[in-house]
Design a protein around this motif. Structure first.
Motif, PDB file in Angstrom:
ATOM      1  N   HIS A  75       0.840  -1.197   0.000  1.00 62.63           N
ATOM      2  CA  HIS A  75       0.000   0.000   0.000  1.00 62.63           C
ATOM      3  C   HIS A  75       0.872   1.243   0.000  1.00 62.63           C
ATOM      4  CE1 HIS A  75       0.497   0.873   4.433  1.00 62.63           C
ATOM      5  NE2 HIS A  75       0.871  -0.390   4.397  1.00 62.63           N
ATOM      6  N   ASN A  76       0.264   2.361  -0.339  1.00 65.73           N
ATOM      7  CA  ASN A  76       1.002   3.609  -0.525  1.00 65.73           C
ATOM      8  C   ASN A  76       0.399   4.680   0.378  1.00 65.73           C
ATOM      9  OD1 ASN A  76       2.420   5.815  -1.410  1.00 65.73           O
ATOM     10  ND2 ASN A  76       1.964   5.516  -3.585  1.00 65.73           N
ATOM     11  N   THR A  77       1.206   5.236   1.276  1.00 64.32           N
ATOM     12  CA  THR A  77       0.712   6.273   2.180  1.00 64.32           C
ATOM     13  C   THR A  77       0.485   7.601   1.463  1.00 64.32           C
ATOM     14  OG1 THR A  77       2.992   6.796   2.846  1.00 64.32           O
ATOM     15  CG2 THR A  77       1.784   5.217   4.206  1.00 64.32           C
ATOM     16  N   ASP A  78       0.983   7.724   0.235  1.00 66.06           N
ATOM     17  CA  ASP A  78       0.633   8.865  -0.615  1.00 66.06           C
ATOM     18  C   ASP A  78      -0.727   8.535  -1.217  1.00 66.06           C
ATOM     19  OD1 ASP A  78       0.562  11.119  -2.180  1.00 66.06           O
ATOM     20  OD2 ASP A  78       1.965  10.361  -3.682  1.00 66.06           O
ATOM     21  N   PHE A  79      -1.762   8.751  -0.445  1.00 64.68           N
ATOM     22  CA  PHE A  79      -3.083   8.161  -0.678  1.00 64.68           C
ATOM     23  C   PHE A  79      -3.746   8.659  -1.954  1.00 64.68           C
ATOM     24  CE2 PHE A  79      -7.737   8.159   0.152  1.00 64.68           C
ATOM     25  CZ  PHE A  79      -7.914   6.786   0.192  1.00 64.68           C
ATOM     26  N   LYS A  80      -4.203   7.677  -2.754  1.00 64.04           N
ATOM     27  CA  LYS A  80      -5.040   7.933  -3.927  1.00 64.04           C
ATOM     28  C   LYS A  80      -6.284   7.057  -3.800  1.00 64.04           C
ATOM     29  CE  LYS A  80      -1.978  10.542  -6.175  1.00 64.04           C
ATOM     30  NZ  LYS A  80      -0.902  10.496  -5.173  1.00 64.04           N
ATOM     31  N   MET A  81      -7.429   7.654  -3.992  1.00 60.27           N
ATOM     32  CA  MET A  81      -8.677   6.933  -3.761  1.00 60.27           C
ATOM     33  C   MET A  81      -8.813   5.696  -4.641  1.00 60.27           C
ATOM     34  SD  MET A  81     -11.471   6.719  -2.001  1.00 60.27           S
ATOM     35  CE  MET A  81     -11.860   8.298  -1.237  1.00 60.27           C
ATOM     36  N   GLY A  83      -6.521   3.659  -5.788  1.00 58.02           N
ATOM     37  CA  GLY A  83      -5.669   2.554  -5.323  1.00 58.02           C
ATOM     38  C   GLY A  83      -5.123   1.661  -6.419  1.00 58.02           C
ATOM     39  N   ILE A  84      -4.841   2.216  -7.583  1.00 58.61           N
ATOM     40  CA  ILE A  84      -4.330   1.414  -8.697  1.00 58.61           C
ATOM     41  C   ILE A  84      -2.947   0.857  -8.355  1.00 58.61           C
ATOM     42  CG2 ILE A  84      -3.562   1.484 -11.103  1.00 58.61           C
ATOM     43  CD1 ILE A  84      -5.713   3.596 -11.600  1.00 58.61           C
ATOM     44  N   GLY A  85      -2.763  -0.427  -8.576  1.00 56.95           N
ATOM     45  CA  GLY A  85      -1.480  -1.064  -8.350  1.00 56.95           C
ATOM     46  C   GLY A  85      -1.138  -1.318  -6.893  1.00 56.95           C
ATOM     47  N   LYS A 159     -10.425  -4.347 -10.282  1.00 60.40           N
ATOM     48  CA  LYS A 159      -9.007  -4.694 -10.401  1.00 60.40           C
ATOM     49  C   LYS A 159      -8.801  -5.755 -11.481  1.00 60.40           C
ATOM     50  CE  LYS A 159      -7.028  -3.140  -6.055  1.00 60.40           C
ATOM     51  NZ  LYS A 159      -6.088  -2.229  -6.741  1.00 60.40           N
ATOM     52  N   LYS A 160      -9.698  -6.706 -11.547  1.00 57.66           N
ATOM     53  CA  LYS A 160      -9.593  -7.724 -12.597  1.00 57.66           C
ATOM     54  C   LYS A 160      -9.724  -7.090 -13.983  1.00 57.66           C
ATOM     55  CE  LYS A 160     -11.140 -11.895 -10.129  1.00 57.66           C
ATOM     56  NZ  LYS A 160     -10.246 -12.899 -10.721  1.00 57.66           N
ATOM     57  N   LEU A 161     -10.693  -6.196 -14.136  1.00 54.29           N
ATOM     58  CA  LEU A 161     -10.892  -5.526 -15.421  1.00 54.29           C
ATOM     59  C   LEU A 161      -9.680  -4.695 -15.817  1.00 54.29           C
ATOM     60  CD1 LEU A 161     -14.617  -4.393 -15.021  1.00 54.29           C
ATOM     61  CD2 LEU A 161     -13.760  -6.100 -16.642  1.00 54.29           C
ATOM     62  N   ASN A 162      -8.987  -4.144 -14.820  1.00 53.66           N
ATOM     63  CA  ASN A 162      -7.814  -3.308 -15.071  1.00 53.66           C
ATOM     64  C   ASN A 162      -6.509  -4.107 -15.102  1.00 53.66           C
ATOM     65  OD1 ASN A 162      -9.347  -0.941 -15.166  1.00 53.66           O
ATOM     66  ND2 ASN A 162      -9.195  -0.621 -12.955  1.00 53.66           N
ATOM     67  N   ASN A 163      -6.628  -5.447 -15.067  1.00 53.94           N
ATOM     68  CA  ASN A 163      -5.440  -6.309 -15.023  1.00 53.94           C
ATOM     69  C   ASN A 163      -4.511  -5.934 -13.868  1.00 53.94           C
ATOM     70  OD1 ASN A 163      -6.102  -7.877 -17.382  1.00 53.94           O
ATOM     71  ND2 ASN A 163      -5.534  -6.100 -18.625  1.00 53.94           N
ATOM     72  N   ASP A 164      -5.107  -5.555 -12.759  1.00 59.10           N
ATOM     73  CA  ASP A 164      -4.384  -5.200 -11.544  1.00 59.10           C
ATOM     74  C   ASP A 164      -4.378  -6.426 -10.633  1.00 59.10           C
ATOM     75  OD1 ASP A 164      -3.551  -4.251  -9.055  1.00 59.10           O
ATOM     76  OD2 ASP A 164      -4.650  -2.371  -9.216  1.00 59.10           O
ATOM     77  N   ASN A 165      -3.217  -6.979 -10.375  1.00 57.53           N
ATOM     78  CA  ASN A 165      -3.102  -8.232  -9.620  1.00 57.53           C
ATOM     79  C   ASN A 165      -3.091  -8.047  -8.104  1.00 57.53           C
ATOM     80  OD1 ASN A 165      -3.010 -10.026 -11.852  1.00 57.53           O
ATOM     81  ND2 ASN A 165      -0.865  -9.462 -12.211  1.00 57.53           N
ATOM     82  N   SER A 166      -3.431  -6.867  -7.637  1.00 54.38           N
ATOM     83  CA  SER A 166      -3.436  -6.604  -6.205  1.00 54.38           C
ATOM     84  C   SER A 166      -4.579  -7.347  -5.515  1.00 54.38           C
ATOM     85  CB  SER A 166      -3.566  -5.103  -5.940  1.00 54.38           C
ATOM     86  OG  SER A 166      -2.555  -4.388  -6.619  1.00 54.38           O
ATOM     87  N   ILE A 167      -4.492  -7.401  -4.193  1.00 53.61           N
ATOM     88  CA  ILE A 167      -5.474  -8.130  -3.379  1.00 53.61           C
ATOM     89  C   ILE A 167      -6.339  -7.137  -2.605  1.00 53.61           C
ATOM     90  CG2 ILE A 167      -5.754  -9.760  -1.459  1.00 53.61           C
ATOM     91  CD1 ILE A 167      -3.104 -11.024  -2.298  1.00 53.61           C
ATOM     92  N   VAL A 168      -7.601  -7.474  -2.425  1.00 51.84           N
ATOM     93  CA  VAL A 168      -8.518  -6.683  -1.615  1.00 51.84           C
ATOM     94  C   VAL A 168      -8.735  -7.403  -0.290  1.00 51.84           C
ATOM     95  CG1 VAL A 168     -10.813  -5.651  -1.463  1.00 51.84           C
ATOM     96  CG2 VAL A 168      -9.632  -5.775  -3.679  1.00 51.84           C
ATOM     97  N   TYR A 169      -8.516  -6.696   0.805  1.00 54.26           N
ATOM     98  CA  TYR A 169      -8.692  -7.250   2.152  1.00 54.26           C
ATOM     99  C   TYR A 169      -9.885  -6.579   2.829  1.00 54.26           C
ATOM    100  CZ  TYR A 169      -3.881  -9.015   1.706  1.00 54.26           C
ATOM    101  OH  TYR A 169      -2.735  -9.657   1.294  1.00 54.26           O
TER     102      TYR A 169
END
Length: 306
Positions: A75-81, A83-85, A159-169
Motif C-alpha cells: 500500500h502507498n501512504t501517498d493516498f489515492k482513492m 488505489g491502482i497497483g 481490479k480484474k478488469l484493469n489487469n491489476d493483480n493486487s489483493i482486496v482485504y
C-alpha cells in the motif's frame, strides 16, 4: 530408491512451507509487537478522552491490523482513492475505528497528533470512518454494518478488469454476519470467481448485547462459508503476531485460484488489558481515569504517545 523418495518428499515439503509461510525473525516479530502495544495505548487514550467509542473489538484486532499495514499489504501512504497497483483494505465493522485510525497514523497516512481529535466536532476522525472529510486511507463510510464485502466485490472486479493483480482485504465482526447483505455478497463472490479477496472475520464470539450464541448463533461458520463456495482458513491464536502473519500469508498463497478466501480469526475482545478481556461489556464502553491508567500500565509506551 526408498531414500531418494523420502528425500524428494522432504524437499517438496520444505519448498511448500517456504512458499506458503514467510519465515520471520524474532526481531521482526518483536518490532510488530511493539507497534501493537503502542496502538493499544492509542486506542484506550482516544476512547477515554471522549468517554465514547469502541475499545473492545479495536483491541482484539490490533495484531491483525498491524500485521496487515506494517508487513503484509502493498500500500502507498501517498493516498489515492482509486488505489491502482496497490492492495486495498475495507473496514466493514466501522465502529472499531480507533484501531484503524491508530494504524493509519502510525504507518504514515496522516500525522499521529491528529489522533487527539478523535470524535471531536469538525474532526476527520469520527466514531465511524467516513470519506467526506478526505481522511487519507479511508475509501468507504462504514457506520452501517454488513456493507463492506459488497463494496469489496466491486473493487475486486474493477481490479480484474484493469489487469491489476493486487489483493482486496476486508475485516468483519462476527456479530456483523447476522446482517443479510453479507450473505448476498458471499454468494456473489463464489458465483463470480472472485479470487482476489481475503475477507477476515473477527471471531471473538461477542457483540454489544452478549455472546453470539445468546443473541443469534452463527452455527458452524466454517461449514457455511464452504457451502457458499469459499476457501476457509482458521486461526485460533488470533492475538499472536506470528500466527496472524502465517495465516494471512497462507491465505495469500491461495489467491487467484478461482475461489474467494475467508480467514476465521479467533480473537479476544479487549486483548492486552486484563479487565476488558473475557466479557462483551467493553464493546462500546470507555475507561474512566483509573481504568485508563491501569490499561496504560499494562502497555508500555514504545513509539511515543501523541
Amino acid at each position: 530408491m526408498l531414500h531418494s523418495i523420502k528425500m524428494n518428499i522432504f524437499i517438496y515439503l520444505i519448498n511448500y512451507i517456504c512458499h506458503t509461510f514467510k519465515i520471520y525473525k524474532m526481531t521482526d516479530i518483536l518490532k510488530l509487537e511493539n507497534i501493537t502495544t503502542q496502538v493499544r495505548r492509542d486506542i484506550v487514550r482516544m476512547v477515554h478522552a471522549n468517554s465514547s467509542g469502541h475499545p473492545g473489538g479495536s483491541l482484539g484486532c490490533a495484531e491483525f491490523m498491524v500485521a496487515l499495514y506494517f508487513e503484509v499489504m502493498n500500500h502507498n501512504t501517498d493516498f489515492k482513492m482509486d488505489g491502482i497497483g496497490e492492495d486495498i483494505f475495507y473496514l466493514s465493522n466501522g465502529h472499531i475505528s480507533p484501531v484503524w485510525y491508530s494504524v493509519l497514523a502510525r504507518s504514515g497516512y496522516f500525522p499521529v497528533s491528529e489522533l487527539a481529535t478523535f470524535r471531536k466536532l469538525d474532526s476527520r476522525l469520527q466514531g465511524h470512518p467516513a470519506t467526506h472529510e478526505g481522511l487519507e486511507g479511508i475509501r468507504m463510510a462504514s457506520g452501517s454494518l454488513g456493507q463492506g464485502l459488497s463494496v469489496a466485490m466491486g473493487t475486486c472486479q474493477a481490479k480484474k478488469l484493469n489487469n491489476d493483480n493486487s489483493i482486496v482485504y476486508t475485516l468483519h465482526g462476527d456479530g456483523e454476519l447476522q446482517e443479510g447483505q453479507n450473505w448476498e455478497a458471499i454468494m456473489y463472490a463464489a458465483a463470480n470467481n472472485i479470487d482476489n479477496i481475503i475477507a477476515t472475520v473477527d471471531y471473538n464470539q461477542k457483540q454489544i448485547d452478549g455472546t453470539l450464541d445468546d443473541v443469534l448463533s452463527l452455527g458452524d461458520l466454517k461449514a457455511k462459508f464452504e457451502a457458499f463456495g469459499w476457501m476457509v482458513f482458521e486461526e485460533e491464536r488470533g492475538n499472536d503476531m506470528e500466527s496472524v502473519l502465517n495465516v494471512i500469508n497462507a491465505a495469500k498463497s491461495e489467491t487467484k485460484k478461482g475461489k474467494p478466501i475467508v480467514i476465521l480469526l479467533y480473537t479476544e475482545m479487549g486483548n492486552g488489558i486484563d479487565y476488558m478481556m473475557g466479557t462483551h461489556k467493553w464493546h462500546g464502553s470507555a475507561p474512566n481515569d483509573e481504568q485508563l491508567q491501569i490499561a496504560l500500565n499494562q502497555n508500555e509506551e514504545t513509539l511515543g504517545d501523541y
